[in-house]
Design a protein around this motif. Structure first.
Motif, mmCIF file in Angstrom:
data_model
loop_
_atom_site.group_PDB
_atom_site.id
_atom_site.type_symbol
_atom_site.label_atom_id
_atom_site.label_comp_id
_atom_site.label_asym_id
_atom_site.label_seq_id
_atom_site.Cartn_x
_atom_site.Cartn_y
_atom_site.Cartn_z
ATOM 1 N N GLN A 229 0.867 -1.184 0.000
ATOM 2 C CA GLN A 229 0.000 0.000 0.000
ATOM 3 C C GLN A 229 0.901 1.229 0.000
ATOM 4 N N ALA A 230 0.965 1.921 -1.139
ATOM 5 C CA ALA A 230 1.848 3.081 -1.262
ATOM 6 C C ALA A 230 1.339 4.236 -0.414
ATOM 7 N N SER A 231 2.262 5.104 -0.057
ATOM 8 C CA SER A 231 1.926 6.353 0.626
ATOM 9 C C SER A 231 2.334 7.492 -0.298
ATOM 10 N N ILE A 232 1.412 8.407 -0.544
ATOM 11 C CA ILE A 232 1.639 9.463 -1.529
ATOM 12 C C ILE A 232 1.300 10.812 -0.906
ATOM 13 N N ASP A 233 2.215 11.738 -1.020
ATOM 14 C CA ASP A 233 1.936 13.125 -0.649
ATOM 15 C C ASP A 233 1.663 13.889 -1.938
ATOM 16 N N THR A 234 0.402 14.267 -2.112
ATOM 17 C CA THR A 234 -0.026 14.915 -3.352
ATOM 18 C C THR A 234 -0.014 16.421 -3.185
ATOM 19 N N GLY A 235 0.614 17.089 -4.118
ATOM 20 C CA GLY A 235 0.631 18.544 -4.134
ATOM 21 C C GLY A 235 0.293 19.062 -5.509
ATOM 22 N N LEU A 236 0.102 20.361 -5.618
ATOM 23 C CA LEU A 236 -0.246 20.948 -6.902
ATOM 24 C C LEU A 236 0.902 20.844 -7.895
ATOM 25 N N LEU A 237 2.138 20.858 -7.410
ATOM 26 C CA LEU A 237 3.297 20.870 -8.298
ATOM 27 C C LEU A 237 4.038 19.541 -8.363
ATOM 28 N N ARG A 238 3.772 18.627 -7.411
ATOM 29 C CA ARG A 238 4.489 17.351 -7.440
ATOM 30 C C ARG A 238 3.832 16.344 -6.516
ATOM 31 N N ASP A 239 4.071 15.073 -6.791
ATOM 32 C CA ASP A 239 3.685 13.971 -5.905
ATOM 33 C C ASP A 239 4.945 13.289 -5.399
ATOM 34 N N LEU A 240 4.971 12.991 -4.099
ATOM 35 C CA LEU A 240 6.025 12.158 -3.512
ATOM 36 C C LEU A 240 5.431 10.783 -3.250
ATOM 37 N N PHE A 241 6.016 9.759 -3.843
ATOM 38 C CA PHE A 241 5.446 8.412 -3.854
ATOM 39 C C PHE A 241 6.457 7.453 -3.239
ATOM 40 N N VAL A 242 6.037 6.730 -2.197
ATOM 41 C CA VAL A 242 6.890 5.712 -1.575
ATOM 42 C C VAL A 242 6.083 4.431 -1.422
ATOM 43 N N ALA A 243 6.600 3.336 -1.976
ATOM 44 C CA ALA A 243 5.980 2.021 -1.827
ATOM 45 C C ALA A 243 6.985 1.096 -1.163
ATOM 46 N N LEU A 244 6.517 0.384 -0.141
ATOM 47 C CA LEU A 244 7.382 -0.510 0.620
ATOM 48 C C LEU A 244 7.437 -1.875 -0.045
ATOM 49 N N GLY A 245 8.646 -2.421 -0.181
ATOM 50 C CA GLY A 245 8.827 -3.733 -0.790
ATOM 51 C C GLY A 245 8.971 -4.828 0.250
ATOM 52 N N ASP A 246 10.006 -5.638 0.119
ATOM 53 C CA ASP A 246 10.235 -6.767 1.019
ATOM 54 C C ASP A 246 11.390 -6.467 1.963
ATOM 55 N N PRO A 247 11.399 -7.108 3.140
ATOM 56 C CA PRO A 247 12.509 -6.876 4.075
ATOM 57 C C PRO A 247 13.790 -7.557 3.611
ATOM 58 N N VAL A 248 14.894 -6.853 3.774
ATOM 59 C CA VAL A 248 16.217 -7.443 3.525
ATOM 60 C C VAL A 248 16.748 -8.050 4.809
ATOM 61 N N ASP A 249 16.605 -7.331 5.905
ATOM 62 C CA ASP A 249 16.904 -7.838 7.243
ATOM 63 C C ASP A 249 16.006 -7.080 8.212
ATOM 64 N N GLU A 250 16.290 -7.142 9.484
ATOM 65 C CA GLU A 250 15.414 -6.533 10.482
ATOM 66 C C GLU A 250 15.347 -5.014 10.372
ATOM 67 N N ARG A 251 16.402 -4.394 9.829
ATOM 68 C CA ARG A 251 16.465 -2.932 9.780
ATOM 69 C C ARG A 251 16.449 -2.362 8.362
ATOM 70 N N THR A 252 16.354 -3.205 7.357
ATOM 71 C CA THR A 252 16.467 -2.736 5.971
ATOM 72 C C THR A 252 15.332 -3.299 5.120
ATOM 73 N N TRP A 253 14.724 -2.428 4.309
ATOM 74 C CA TRP A 253 13.630 -2.816 3.424
ATOM 75 C C TRP A 253 13.897 -2.285 2.023
ATOM 76 N N THR A 254 13.452 -3.034 1.037
ATOM 77 C CA THR A 254 13.449 -2.495 -0.320
ATOM 78 C C THR A 254 12.279 -1.522 -0.449
ATOM 79 N N ALA A 255 12.420 -0.562 -1.355
ATOM 80 C CA ALA A 255 11.373 0.457 -1.526
ATOM 81 C C ALA A 255 11.434 1.008 -2.947
#
Length: 668
Positions: A587-613
């Motif tokens: 489930q992506a998280s998106i900050d929508t603005g008039l001039l740009r969107d910031l899009f982050v989608a979480l992938g799979d864990p690499v280890d306990e402290r690291t995730w693909t994105a």
């Protein structure tokens, strides 16, 4: 007994639809007024029975009745109530029932709002729509019964597809189907005109508001589907030329041509054959979309059925409807006149070119969608026709259409002198060029900026769409005494609708050009506490914690976004796992603005402290949605124009007096 009541209501709706499809049509043919008067009450009664059946299915879902096979396959006791209701159309059987109910709803609306029409013509229109209902209700009862019992009853349901558990999917299918089914009204009006042999301007005037309503609903439906793909599927795109996306886009293209063709037929009496053929094509492509989605001939995240028997029925029904309509057109069209004369430089000529371009564009999309299927059927192997083909074929066809969109409203009906256009074109071209140059100066440059000749041309074209519309509005509203507010208040809503729709197309082209050409995409790993720089923004994963939803568990990340040391926004993408189907979903998280969107989608864990994105910065993405909303708003504004109702009443009076039905009034 609620499911049995639903089946019984469908059977009664079928019987009433049979009466509606036959008796009024026979009455119109033999001029039996008593039979023609049956059309309106039959349409209303059929609609009541269809919606009663839908209510029974909705009640079964809300009550969690897993003794119904369709409910057990698409619901779950943990599913939130809003999605239990949306699950009614979340599968094949329920979506077809919704299709039929919306068709009944359109039929009731026509029955209640068509009292100004000649009785014989209204009877033919409602009979054609009754025939369509007969075919769909038979399909439901014989091959897609949503009330089929499951014995013994399931202890628990399989749950709704997690991809469909989204607020956008609550509204997307009903709006899309409203557009699909709405074109049946223009189709029925056209067939009724062919049956009566009176293919004049009157039928175009009567069907024009219905076509505008269907087109507006279809525009909103496509918008919501694209937005859903953007933020739910997790890949950050909004259009992939998927076969099912194309299935909704083709009726939209032909419907756009139909709207403009109806204007010419209404105002000038020309394009009569063109207009009725486009009405047939728009609804035929809606039926084709139904066949593609529900026949099992393709694989898509949007597709439902995989039963070849259902596909065969829909194909036969489509061949009967389309083939019969084209046969009737072939028999009646040669007797239709050419309509009013017009010069090469006239609004009629430009709208004719518009019709050709949109029709060829729809044909190009149709070929790209069906060619892989036909090749597979002929044992020619499996191929995929993707975005490169559609972009190479579709874009060159739309460029002249957009250029003509800016010129067309400046040109007079029947004949226009080139000198009249010179001043308006000079202002529109000049401001468009200045705007494109200013954007080239303001937007980022460099090897990763996305500047290409195509993107530069796209910005120029978008600026042309916007400024040509503003120049037209300025000329229309300009007054010698400077009282532009008074002139604005006197403009018809249909004109404001045209301005809004054309301006929306310009914003849409701006958004597509900038979001596609200047976006930044990164697939990377995020470690807790370690910032990553992307296109001038700093993304830092602060934490990942476990959360529980009503029917899923999830890992929710907290990503802090900063720019130049200043906090911008906190994003919370999730990686969900739905318990019933054991299905993971990002489930992506998106900050929508008039001039740009910031899009982050979480992938799979690499280890306990690291995730693909997946991180994307998409400039002016919101302009795509704003442009689509303005297009739909333009259609609805034109629909609200009171002159449609006044023209319909006037044409009824004139026909009763034996005068020509075509109004001389020019409605832009």
């Amino acid at each position: 007994m609620i499911p049995e009541v639903g089946v019984f209501a469908l059977v009664l709706a079928l019987l009433v639809a049979l009466v509606q499809a036959t008796l009024p049509l026979a009455g119109a043919h033999w001029n039996v007024a008593r039979w023609m008067r049956i059309a309106r009450p039959a349409a209303v009664l059929q609609g009541l029975f269809a919606w009663l059946s839908f209510g029974c299915l909705a009640a079964s879902f809300l009550a969690g009745d897993f003794s119904v096979l369709y409910v057990a396959g698409n619901s779950h006791s943990e599913l939130p109530a809003v999605y239990r209701f949306a699950a009614v159309w979340g599968g094949h059987e329920g979506s077809m029932l919704l299709w039929q109910c919306l068709l009944s709803g359109w039929t009731v609306a026509v029955a209640l709002c068509s009292r100004q029409l000649p009785q014989a013509y209204a009877a033919r229109v409602l009979s054609v729509m009754g025939f369509l209902s007969v075919g769909l209700i038979l399909f439901l009862l014989l091959l897609s019964n949503p009330f089929e019992r499951l014995i013994p009853a399931a202890a628990e349901g399989r749950d709704l597809n997690p991809l469909l558990q989204d607020p956008g999917m609550v509204l997307h299918p009903p709006l899309l189907y409203m557009g699909y089914v709405g074109f049946s009204v223009a189709f029925a009006f056209g067939i009724a005109a062919l049956l009566s042999g009176e293919l004049n301007a009157a039928w175009a005037r009567w069907s024009r508001p219905w076509t505008l309503a269907a087109w507006s609903f279809l525009t909103l439906g496509i918008l919501l589907g694209s937005a859903w793909a953007y933020y739910v599927l997790g890949w950050g795109g909004w259009w992939f030329w998927d076969p099912v996306e194309n299935a909704s886009f083709m009726p939209w293209l032909v419907g756009t041509a139909l709207i403009h063709s109806l204007i010419v037929t209404d105002q000038r009496g020309a394009f009569r054959s063109w207009t009725v053929l486009l009405a047939i094509a728009a609804f035929s492509l809606s039926l084709l979309g139904t066949f593609l989605v529900r026949s099992g001939v393709l694989t898509s995240v949007h597709a439902f059925a995989v039963d070849p028997g259902r596909g065969l029925y829909i194909l036969c029904f489509m061949v009967l409807v389309v083939g019969g309509s084209l046969l009737l057109f072939a028999l009646r069209a040669p007797g239709v006149g050419l309509g009013g004369w017009f010069a090469m430089l006239s609004r009629e000529s430009l709208l004719l070119v518009n019709n050709v371009l949109f029709s060829v564009a729809a044909a190009a999309v149709l070929i790209g969608t069906l060619y892989p299927l036909l090749l597979d059927v002929l044992n020619g192997g499996k191929i995929s026709v993707g975005p490169p083909y559609f972009e190479a074929v579709f874009v060159p066809l739309m460029v002249p259409a957009l250029v003509l969109m800016g010129i067309g409203p400046m040109v007079r009906w029947k004949r226009s002198a080139p000198v009249e256009l010179r001043t308006q074109l000079r202002w529109a071209l000049g401001t468009s060029g200045i705007t494109a140059l200013a954007l080239a100066w303001l937007l980022p440059t460099g090897p990763d900026a996305g500047w290409t000749p195509l993107s530069a041309f796209g910005l120029l074209l978008a600026a042309w769409c916007v400024w040509s519309t503003l120049v037209q509005a300025g000329k229309r509203l300009s007054a010698v005494d400077g009282n532009w507010r008074l002139r604005a208040s006197r403009q018809p809503l249909s004109w404001w609708g045209m301005i809004a729709a054309h301006f929306g197309i310009g914003l849409f082209v701006f958004g597509v050009t900038l979001a596609t050409g200047f976006e930044t995409k990164r697939e990377l790993t995020l470690a807790v506490g370690e910032p990553v720089a992307v296109a001038g923004y700093e993304f830092r994963l602060d934490s990942v914690r476990e959360v529980a939803g009503p029917n899923y568990e999830a890992h929710r990340a907290h990503v802090q976004v900063r720019r130049d040391g200043t906090h911008v926004v906190d994003l919370f993408p999730e990686k969900r796992r739905y318990r019933a189907q054991e299905m993971p979903l990002s489930q992506a998280s998106i900050d929508t603005g008039l001039l740009r969107d910031l899009f982050v989608a979480l992938g799979d864990p690499v280890d306990e402290r690291t995730w693909t994105a997946r991180i994307q910065i998409k400039p002016f993405m919101g302009w795509i949605w704003i442009g689509c909303v303005l297009m739909a708003l333009g259609g609805l504004l034109a629909l609200a124009d009171r002159r449609y109702r006044a023209a319909a009443r006037t044409s009824r009076v004139r026909e009763g007096a034996g005068a020509p039905a075509c109004s001389p009034e020019v409605i832009g």
